[in-house]
Design a protein around this motif. Structure first.
Motif, PDB file in Angstrom:
ATOM      1  N   GLU A 215      45.034  11.276 -45.868  1.00 11.37           N
ATOM      2  CA  GLU A 215      44.247  10.063 -46.063  1.00 11.37           C
ATOM      3  C   GLU A 215      42.900  10.163 -45.355  1.00 11.37           C
ATOM      4  O   GLU A 215      41.864   9.772 -45.898  1.00 11.37           O
TER       5      GLU A 215
ATOM      6  N   GLU B  14      39.292  10.153 -47.332  1.00 14.74           N
ATOM      7  CA  GLU B  14      38.316   9.110 -46.988  1.00 14.74           C
ATOM      8  C   GLU B  14      37.015   9.728 -46.477  1.00 14.74           C
ATOM      9  O   GLU B  14      35.916   9.290 -46.843  1.00 14.74           O
ATOM     10  N   ASN B  15      37.113  10.755 -45.664  1.00 16.05           N
ATOM     11  CA  ASN B  15      35.932  11.448 -45.153  1.00 16.05           C
ATOM     12  C   ASN B  15      35.125  12.066 -46.304  1.00 16.05           C
ATOM     13  O   ASN B  15      33.906  11.962 -46.345  1.00 16.05           O
TER      14      ASN B  15
ATOM     15  N   GLN C 237      33.241   9.435 -48.245  1.00 16.62           N
ATOM     16  CA  GLN C 237      32.052   9.003 -47.517  1.00 16.62           C
ATOM     17  C   GLN C 237      30.932  10.034 -47.605  1.00 16.62           C
ATOM     18  O   GLN C 237      29.760   9.691 -47.482  1.00 16.62           O
TER      19      GLN C 237
END
Length: 104
Positions: free
Chosen positions: A81, A85-86, A89
């Motif tokens: 996760e 998510e990184n 971004q």
């Protein structure tokens, strides 16, 4: 300009035995991508290309970069996760599973 579709996978386990999240980034670059080279778009870097092929149907390059796998050390837990998510971004997007994925 050369249209490029760059793909990577973020696996749910370090052994790559379970499912993964497919991520992609589309961009245009002045020079044709080459195996081992890296592409950039502003502050975004692809990482070294591990696969490059020309797709004459849509006149674009299909590329892959190294997969990512979760890992943990004494100070950090880089879960699936967290890695996804990184990447989001950083400008990656989640592939639609109906899209044709690059296999090598």
């Amino acid at each position: 300009m050369n249209r490029c579709y760059v793909e990577k996978r973020v696996w749910q386990d370090p052994e790559k035995l379970t499912d993964y999240t497919c991520l992609y980034r589309q961009l245009e670059v002045a020079e044709a991508p080459e195996f081992g080279a890296e592409m950039m778009d502003g502050r975004w870097y692809s990482g070294p290309l591990t696969f490059v092929v020309w797709n004459p149907e849509d006149e674009s390059f299909k590329c892959r970069v190294d997969d990512e796998t979760p890992c943990t050390d004494a100070n950090y837990d880089y879960s699936h996760e967290f890695l996804v998510e990184n990447a989001l971004q950083q400008g990656w997007h989640i592939c639609e599973r109906s899209e044709v994925e690059i296999v090598h």
